[in-house]
Design an enzyme around this catalytic site. Structure first.
Site: not given
Ligand code: UT7
Length: 332
Positions: A112, A259, A289
């Site tokens: 990216c 970005h 993204n």
């Molecule tokens: O250019 C590439 C660079 N990448 C990035 O900048 C990504 C950086 N990271 C992020 O933006 C965030 O970490 C995400 C948006 C990817 C994820 O958000 P988060 O608040 O860190 O969520 P998480 O991965 O910790 O997941 C929290 C919960 C989990 O459920 P449990 O284990 O708490 O029950 C996930 O299974 O949310 C669940 N989850 C979802 N639920 C509904 C993860 N993805 C989804 C989804 N819909 N799409």
């Protein structure tokens, strides 16, 4: 040291729209989860086009905007982490399709951060005076690397291409490129070589079993939380570096194009830097993204709407797989 100016800008965004509701039809997810956490409402996907098609269209658009013919281009630099071919470089495919018969060509991949890397390289090539007019294309087809059963990742990414034609100028220019290779396994898409070499060894021996099963399928793998943590500080660090180089405070910048990975990352990093929200450009809500294409698509939107004016102090800042990060401040 000389600067760098945009002679023209272009972009290509595919037609197929995948909004959050479309994802909730195939996955256990919802707009209520996706939008507040990421800032994304929809993204567009190149369901029937290869990546080089998007790059070519963006390149043609940038040439038209610059008012020059392709034979005036001395060098084409493409940034992509989602190429259609291992080789040749995508820049060669675009060269053929636009007829840039006098251009040298190569690709760069810092994920990216790719557009920032390409701009920095272009600046150095222009300094030599051997190259006068350079076409940079950032073209990304992230949909080709998504596992559409992985709700944590596939909802984040879209497809698009952005392009700029650049030349030397008298304005200020400062750049910074960083990398934290120690964290390479926080975000990757592993090549799935299928060798029929009779002496081929089990590849896990080489990779020390560091990769999980996604690694075997040519899909993007991401530890979202680790990347999030890295991104906020990396963006702030990179902007501080370039601001110091030209002796201004980040709050004195006219416009910042970051970005577009997550609206919360952008808000946190720019808050740390003391940059007011109205100076920060975002298009993640309708683009998702699109990796290294995020910034040049933003530049094209701003250039064509007249918001990007001559003499502005423009800051570009990005981060991505590697983990890499970088920033540029240029007087437009
Ligand atoms: O250019 C590439 C660079 N990448 C990035 O900048 C990504 C950086 N990271 C992020 O933006 C965030 O970490 C995400 C948006 C990817 C994820 O958000 P988060 O608040 O860190 O969520 P998480 O991965 O910790 O997941 C929290 C919960 C989990 O459920 P449990 O284990 O708490 O029950 C996930 O299974 O949310 C669940 N989850 C979802 N639920 C509904 C993860 N993805 C989804 C989804 N819909 N799409």
């Amino acid at each position: 040291m000389s600067g760098l100016q945009f002679l023209g800008t272009g972009s290509y965004v595919p037609d197929f729209v995948a909004d959050n509701d479309r994802f909730s039809q195939i996955l256990d997810t919802s707009d209520e989860w996706i939008y507040p956490r990421t800032g994304i409402k929809k993204r567009q996907l190149a369901v029937d086009k290869p990546n080089y098609y998007m790059g070519t269209e963006a390149a043609k658009d940038a040439l038209k905007s610059a008012g020059i013919t392709a034979d005036k281009i001395d060098l084409i630099i493409v940034s992509t982490c989602t190429p259609d071919f291992f080789y040749p470089a995508m820049s060669c495919l675009i060269q053929k399709r636009i007829g840039a018969v006098n251009a040298s060509c190569f690709d760069v991949n810092s994920a990216c951060t790719g557009f920032i890397t390409a701009m920095d390289i272009a600046h150095k090539f222009l300094e030599t005076d051997k190259y006068k007019t350079i076409l940079i294309v950032s073209s990304e087809k992230l949909s080709s690397q998504q596992d559409y059963t992985d709700r944590a990742n596939c909802i984040l990414f879209g497809d698009a291409a952005g392009a700029v034609v650049v030349a030397k100028s008298d304005g200020q220019f400062s750049s910074f490129l960083g990398a934290e290779g120690d964290e390479f396994d926080a975000l990757y898409c592993k090549v799935n070589y299928q060798s029929n070499c009779p002496w081929f060894k089990d590849e896990d021996e080489f990779y020390e079993n560091r990769f999980d099963t996604f690694a075997k399928k040519n899909y993007l793998y991401q530890d979202g939380r680790a990347v999030y943590k890295f991104a906020v500080n990396a963006m702030a660090d990179a902007v501080n570096h370039v601001s110091e180089q030209i002796g201004i405070a980040p709050s004195e910048l006219d416009l910042v194009i970051p970005h577009q990975a997550n609206l919360r990352i952008i808000a946190k990093a720019t808050e740390l830097l003391g940059i007011p929200e109205e100076k920060v450009y975002t298009n993640i809500e309708y683009m998702g993204n699109v990796s290294s294409a995020c910034i040049p698509v933003g530049i094209d939107e701003l250039y064509k709407s007249g918001r990007l004016k001559r003499g502005m102090k423009l800051c570009l800042v990005g981060f991505g797989a590697g983990l890499t990060y970088g920033s540029i401040i240029m007087e437009t």
